[in-house]
Structure formats: C-alpha cells, structure tokens
Write a protein that holds these residues in place. Structure first.
Motif, short mmCIF file in Angstrom:
data_model
loop_
_atom_site.label_atom_id
_atom_site.label_comp_id
_atom_site.label_asym_id
_atom_site.label_seq_id
_atom_site.Cartn_x
_atom_site.Cartn_y
_atom_site.Cartn_z
N ASN A 80 0.96 -1.54 -0.48
CA ASN A 80 0.16 0.09 -0.44
C ASN A 80 0.05 1.41 0.10
N THR A 125 -3.39 3.20 0.18
CA THR A 125 -4.17 2.12 -1.46
C THR A 125 -3.68 1.25 -1.26
N GLU A 126 -4.01 0.66 -1.77
CA GLU A 126 -3.31 -0.91 -2.31
C GLU A 126 -3.01 -0.81 -4.37
N THR A 158 1.86 -5.43 2.74
CA THR A 158 0.47 -5.86 3.83
C THR A 158 0.81 -7.62 3.73
#
Lengths: 435, 264
Positions: free
Chosen positions: B18, B22-23, B64
């Motif tokens: 991320n 935001t990924e 993540t």
C-alpha cells in the motif's frame, strides 16, 4: 525593567570609556569624541526596533564587560593550528590588540599593519576612509566601536597591484568577561586585487563580547574576495558591522560563515556606488542548542548596470534560532540592474526556528530582480537514494546536511580554509546526528 | 540466459503493498534466477515502479502481505541500506542531485560502505580513482564526471550513465533498472545498454522496468512480464515485448490471462 538594565549597561559603558590618549592625531580624537557623545543619545536595540525584532539581545545588557587591556603572552605554538597552510600575510589581534610577534607579512609593497603604527605615515589616507563607510549615527554597536577605537587593522593595496597571498586577519579571544573591539579598514586602489580572510576564534570557553567593524573601499576596477569566519565559543556574543563601498566596475565577492557564539549578529552593507559594480555575497549559518545567529544584509544599487547575487543558507538544529534579513535596494538611477537572492534553510529539529525575510525595494523600472526563500527538512527521496547505495540513515542525513553547507563553502578560493570549514561542518553535522 | 538449474536469486510470493492506505501491489509472484534478465512492462500506474521501490525498501510503501526472498533470505524486514549491502541495486528513474558533494567522493563512499559490509577491503582515494576510471570506460564517461557534484547539471543521459556506473561499482546480485531508457536519445541508450550487458553475467540477475520495447532491442530479456493494476497478467519470452509493441497493451488487458510468475 529593560530600561533600567539598559541604563546600567550604558552607565557602565560610559565609565569604562578610555581616557583620550594625548598622542592621538586630532582628527581621530574628534571622530572618537563625536562617537562618545553619540553613545549617550542612542538607545540599546530591543525587539521593538524593526531592525532587531527577531533578535533578542537583552542578555547583553547584563554583561557590562569592559575592554580588555592586557597584553597577550600567547606564543606562536599556541596558535599555529589556526594558521592557513598556504603562504599568507597574517595579522594577529588578541582581544582586540595587535600582536606583532604573532603576525607575519610576506608580500612586499603592501601597506599593512595596525592603525596606531601606520597612522604616523599614512594619517591622511586613513582619515579619508576611516569611519566614512561605517556610519555610526544610527547604529549602536558601530558607535560603541568607534568610541573605543584604539587599535585595528589597516590594509592598503596600491593601484594595479595584485596581492599574491591572502591576508589572514586572525582575531583571537583569550579573556573571559571583556569586550573586544575589532576594527578593520581595507582600501583597494584602482585595478588592484586582494583576498581578505577575517577569522574570529576563541581560546577559552567563557562569555565575552566581540564588537567588530570592518570597512572596505574598492576603487574602480578593483577586486576583493572577502571571507568572514565567525567561530567564537558558544558563550560568546558577536556583534559585527561590515560596510563595503564599490566604485565603477569593481567586484566584491564574500562568503560569511557563522558557526559560533551564543548570540551573533552580522550587518553587511554593500553599496554599488557607481556603474557596472558587481557583488556576490554568500552566507552559511550552522547553529545548534540555544544559539541565535542573525544576518542582516543590504545590497544597495545606486547606479546603472549593477550586478548582485546572493545565496544565504542556514542549517539549524536543537532549539537554535536563525534570522536572515536580505534587503535589496534598487535606486531610481540604477537601471539595468541584475540582482538575484536566495535564502535556503534546513531545519533539523522540531524546535529549530528560522525567520527569513527578503526585502526588495525597487525604484527603477528596467531591472531584473529575482528572489526566493525555502524552509524545509531533508528530503525523504534523497535519503532513500543514498540508503539504496548502502549508506545508513545517519550517514545519508550527514551527507545531505554536509552537502547543503558545502555548496557555500566551496566558493572559498583558499583551499586550506575551505577544507577546515568543510571539516567543521562535517564535525557539527555528525554531532547533530549522533545524539 | 535461462538455465533451469541456476539458483534462485529473487523469489517474490503474493506480494501486496500500500501507499497511504491505497493498495498498489495486489499479489505479485516472480522468480528470478541467476543469469536471467527480466523485463517488467506495463502502462503508467500499473504498479511496475512501485514494485521496484518496494523491492529496494522505500519507506513510503507498506507491505501488507507476501514474502520477498533474496538468496533465501527474507529481505522485507531489512532497511534499504541492508538490502543494498545484501546485493539489491535500484537504478533510479530520476536520480537525485547532490550539489556540494563531488561524484568521486560519493561513489567512493558508497563503494567502501558496501565493501566493508561485505567484509571486503576498502579502497583509498588513489586506488579508487584507478578503479572507477576503468569502470567509467564501460560507459564511455568523461573523467570530468568525477570532479562534478553528484548529478548536478548532468543531462538525462549523463545521470543514467552515472546510475549504471554505480551498478558496475557495487556489483549487485540483483539490479533493478527503473525506466532507465526514459529521456535517453538513441546514442545514449546504446551506451547505457552496452554497459548493462557487460555487467550482467551468470552470477547476477537484472530486472528492467520499462514502458517501451525500445530498450529491449539492446538488452535482450529472457522473460517479459506485463503488469496491470498491481498484478502480473502475462508472462512470456522476448517476443512478448514485440507483440505488445505491435498490438498495444489492450491486447493483454483486463485479466483475460492471469498466468503469473514463471515458476515451473
């Protein structure tokens, strides 16, 4: 409260005024007498004065330091680590007093030495210049300096003479709780060329006051490089005024480096008095802990086709406070002036503080003046770049901080001085980061 | 060159990352063996530059999920300088300028830092000067570059050559070249490509991140991967780049092919 303190300070100051020496030339006696009269009429600067509004010098009012009277017993071996590695003309002043045994002049045909001695043969040329540029009417510390004027450096460069070696004016403070009055007058005749280094150092760690006034006059086509290094101890007070008068097509380059002192203030006034004069004025302030360093510059364009460039940088850490006030005046006659100014500031801690103020006053319509100011921290992309080359976060921060300062120091043409300052910046940045 | 028996240098499994919540990377799988050259292609915003930065350890990106191994060592816990010392090198798309620091100083500092971490001998300024001048010949660089401030006032081509010079000096196991062709004219591109080709060998590996096929005419990849929306959506040989050049990215787009990675 403040008023009382100032009053005490002034009383003490007036009491410590030297008896007027009987052997003084009468014009000099008069110059000093006028300054002494002026002291009584002037007010100690405070935050209420526009010129001092960011710089609180009230701690000074508690220090009624008298002028140092002692003669120095310093030996060459005590101070040779302060000398330049290059051959140089060295004038050493200890606590404001000329030390001939520590000085060394190598270039012939140079009129150089201390004021009282040179006064015998050069009284009229000194009279023409001394006190003519550093006007004291509206400047408390210049007035004080003029009132106490006894010793000082006088350097006169003859017409079309290029001085091969730099002149190193080494001002050494060895005594606590005194005020050292430094005075320097440099007069460069038509077409001459000279490099002057003004160097302020301490050999002890207690508080004292330096009050320095420098006057520089460049005749038509003369060139001077002027490097000013203030590395007094961290308890010292440094109050300096430097005034430069530029004649037709003369060129002045200066680099001012401020590393030391608890409180320091430099006023640098450069007047482009005639056409096609040029100046390039750079500065680096590197401070930490509770230091306060204030640089006030004024570049005054009075005639057409002048050129001025200025870059001032501050690296501020701890709870230190830096002030930059850069005034550029372009008078109505000064058409075709080309001027640029930049103030760049690097804050290394959340308590560090900068007040930067570009001040352009332009009264001519056909001029090119650019200015800009930035305040920031180290850039994370730049840090990542260096880390990705194997440097640790600390090394990366050190390198970027060092580079920020080195850009100014690299403009010094005397290599041993440049290297020493680079090392000083490196040491300080390492200290900053290693905490 | 492809040799199925070569050891794996880089192994990326289901990598998610991320930036500011935001990924960007949504499950990357990639295996790179020694001796191989991989090209990662894709449109702007596909995540290919992010992948390069995440592999080098940029702190703006938060990983993540997934794993990244270099020579069987998990490198996700390592800070960027540790990855550099372990053998990861990222050639930047926009190398930074460092006014006030001579290129020679910077190069020697980087070289000696990495050398000492690898338990090898550091070079003094004179020894380093000889060493770096030899490497500069690979890239047809003027020795003047050593005396100038790092990247300051360098043209785009000069900056990229300076990046590849660093790659030559640091002798990484894995080099990631992020848009090294951008801003280069054809002559500069040939010089840079020639330099890269001389540095690559059977013991190291290279990932070329690029938007265009042009670079791949000069540095021929063993594998081409196409990225879209944070995933590798197609993998092929060098001919895939040519097909992309002809048909455009739409040709592979929209998840119609999800063969990710080159594991066998």
């Amino acid at each position: 409260m403040n008023t009382v303190a100032s009053h005490d300070y002034l009383t003490s100051l007036l009491q410590s005024l030297p008896k007027k020496p009987t052997d003084s030339v009468s014009w000099l006696k008069q110059l000093r007498a006028e300054a002494i009269d002026q002291i009584g009429k002037q007010k100690f600067p405070s935050l209420r004065d526009e010129e001092w509004r960011f710089t609180d010098i009230s701690p000074l009012t508690k220090l009624p330091y008298r002028p140092s009277l002692t003669v120095s017993d310093l030996q060459l071996t005590d101070i040779d680590h302060l000398f330049l590695e290059e051959p140089s003309n060295r004038l050493v002043f200890v606590n404001g007093h000329y030390a001939p045994q520590l000085s060394n002049i190598i270039d012939a045909n140079l009129i150089i030495g201390n004021l009282p001695v040179l006064m015998a043969d050069h009284s009229s040329s000194i009279q023409m210049h001394l006190g003519q540029y550093a006007q004291y009417q509206d400047n408390f510390f210049t007035t004080q300096n003029t009132a106490f004027l006894q010793d000082g450096a006088f350097i006169s460069i003859a017409r079309n003479t290029s001085v091969p070696s730099p002149i190193h004016l080494l001002n050494i403070a060895t005594q606590p709780e005194v005020t050292n009055y430094m005075r320097c007058l440099l007069v460069a005749d038509t077409g001459s060329d000279v490099t002057l280094i003004e160097d302020y150092v301490s050999l002890q760690e207690s508080a004292y006051i330096t009050n320095a006034v420098t006057e520089i006059s460049l005749a038509p086509n003369a060139q001077a490089r002027h490097y000013r290094v203030q590395r007094e101890n961290k308890n010292a007070f440094h109050l300096a005024n430097c005034t430069v008068a530029l004649a037709h097509a003369s060129r002045y380059q200066s680099v001012n480096v401020a590393l030391g002192a608890q409180i320091s203030r430099l006023n640098l006034d450069v007047r482009l008095n005639d056409e096609a004069a040029e100046c390039c004025i750079d500065g680096l302030t590197l401070i930490t802990d509770n230091q306060l360093s204030d640089t006030h510059t004024c570049i005054d364009h009075l005639k057409p086709n002048g050129n001025s460039q200025q870059q001032h940088k501050c690296i501020i850490d701890g709870s230190a406070h830096a002030v930059f006030n850069g005034k550029i005046m372009v008078r109505p006659q000064a058409q075709q002036t080309n001027s640029s100014q930049s103030s760049r500031n690097l804050l290394l801690s959340s308590q560090a503080h900068i007040d930067t103020k570009p001040q352009l006053e332009i009264f001519a319509d056909d001029v090119k003046c650019a200015h800009g100011a930035t305040v920031g921290q180290l850039d994370s992309e730049e840090l990542f770049y260096l880390q990705s080359r194997g440097l640790s976060m600390n090394e990366a921060r050190n390198l970027l901080t060092y580079a920020f300062g080195a850009e100014i120091i690299n403009r010094i043409s005397v290599s041993s001085l440049r290297q020493r300052l680079e090392q000083a910046v490196l040491n300080q940045t390492q200290q900053i980061q290693d905490r | 060159m492809i040799n199925k028996n070569s050891k794996t240098i880089l192994d990326v499994r289901e990598l998610h990352a991320n930036i500011h919540g935001t990924e960007i990377l949504k499950g990357i799988n990639l295996t790179v063996r020694s001796g191989e050259i991989h090209a990662i292609m894709g449109l702007n915003g596909s995540g290919k530059s992010t992948l390069a930065k995440v592999l080098a350890g940029h702190s703006d990106y938060e990983v993540t999920g997934g794993s990244v191994k270099l020579d069987d060592q998990d490198i996700l816990e390592l800070v960027p300088e540790e990855r550099a010392r372990a053998g990861v090198f990222l050639a930047f798309q926009y190398p930074i300028e460092i006014p006030g620091v001579a290129n020679s100083q910077f190069l020697r500092l980087a070289y000696n830092t990495v050398q000492s971490q690898r338990g090898k001998e550091e070079l003094d300024p004179l020894e380093f000067d000889d060493f770096v001048r030899e490497k500069m010949k690979l890239l047809e660089m003027n020795p003047d570059f050593l005396d100038r401030s790092v990247n300051e006032g360098f043209s785009g081509g000069e900056k990229k050559r300076n990046e590849i010079l660093q790659m030559a000096l640091l002798e990484p196991k894995l080099s990631i070249l992020d848009e090294t062709d951008s801003g280069l004219d054809i002559d500069a591109l040939k010089i840079v490509a020639n330099g890269v080709n001389q540095i690559t060998n059977e013991n190291n590996a290279t990932i070329l991140v690029t938007h265009y096929q042009r670079l791949l005419d000069y540095i021929v990849p063993d594998y081409v991967h196409v990225m879209e929306a944070g995933r590798i959506i197609k993998t092929g040989g060098k001919e895939l780049a040519l097909q992309l050049e002809t048909h455009g990215y739409d040709w592979v787009s929209s998840g119609n092919q999800t063969n990710a990675g080159v594991t066998t």
